[in-house]
Enzyme design. Structure first.
Site, short mmCIF file in Angstrom:
data_model
loop_
_atom_site.label_atom_id
_atom_site.label_comp_id
_atom_site.label_asym_id
_atom_site.label_seq_id
_atom_site.Cartn_x
_atom_site.Cartn_y
_atom_site.Cartn_z
N GLU A 109 0.86 -1.17 0.00
CA GLU A 109 0.00 0.00 0.00
C GLU A 109 0.90 1.22 0.00
O GLU A 109 1.93 1.24 0.67
CB GLU A 109 -0.88 0.03 1.25
CG GLU A 109 -1.89 -1.09 1.30
CD GLU A 109 -2.63 -1.13 2.62
OE1 GLU A 109 -2.30 -0.36 3.55
OE2 GLU A 109 -3.54 -1.96 2.73
N TYR A 121 7.29 1.71 -7.83
CA TYR A 121 6.61 0.42 -7.80
C TYR A 121 6.03 0.05 -9.17
O TYR A 121 6.10 -1.10 -9.58
CB TYR A 121 5.52 0.41 -6.73
CG TYR A 121 6.07 0.65 -5.35
CD1 TYR A 121 7.19 -0.04 -4.88
CD2 TYR A 121 5.48 1.56 -4.50
CE1 TYR A 121 7.70 0.17 -3.61
CE2 TYR A 121 5.98 1.79 -3.23
CZ TYR A 121 7.08 1.09 -2.79
OH TYR A 121 7.58 1.31 -1.53
#
Length: 163
Positions: A109, A121
């Site tokens: 997250e 990411y």
């Protein structure tokens, strides 16, 4: 700083990791949270150390393995060493370790406003899997849930970048 290999985080790293937390985050984990992560079952920490300073941590990543999924919890790189590929190399090492341990996917997250982390990411192949509304900053920022399906092809051998 001469580049070195990533090594596992150990309880001896507690003070250095807590200090790095304070330097890297507006809302850092406290010493107790870092100690809990070091002691967590199914968890692991990856550290990059500065040899010239007695092995002081200058970057780290914490993750846990849950059934067939690896969950990335925290990534930190000393502010003066950012934008040199260390974060990318940490994530690559995390994914290598997860694949080596038979994990089928990796999840994390990240704050929706954290453009640098989202770019990192996504460059590693993570895709949006969902959103937790109002998860961060006292309900003012959404958390983006990212997921990557791990293949069993040859492991990434991304070299550690020169700092």
């Amino acid at each position: 700083m001469a580049p070195t290999a990533f090594t596992p985080a150990t309880p001896a790293d507690l003070e250095g990791l807590a200090e790095l937390e304070r330097r890297c985050f507006a809302e850092p984990w406290g010493r107790e949270s870092v100690a809990g992560e070091l002691a967590a079952g199914g968890g692991a920490g990856i550290v990059l150390r500065e040899p010239a300073a007695g092995g002081r941590p200058v970057a780290f990543l914490f993750y846990r393995l849950l059934d067939t999924e690896a969950e990335l919890f925290r990534v930190a790189v000393a502010p003066e060493l950012r934008r040199r590929g260390i974060g990318r190399a940490l994530v690559a090492e995390f994914l290598r370790q997860a694949r080596n341990r038979g994990m089928r996917s990796a999840v994390l997250e990240v704050g929706a406003a954290n453009a640098a982390a989202l770019a990192l990411y996504r460059a590693a192949g993570f895709e949006t899997a969902g959103v937790r509304r109002g998860y961060y900053a006292g309900g003012r920022e959404d958390a983006v849930i990212l997921k990557l399906e791990l293949r069993s092809d040859p492991l990434d051998s991304t070299p550690l970048p020169e700092p």
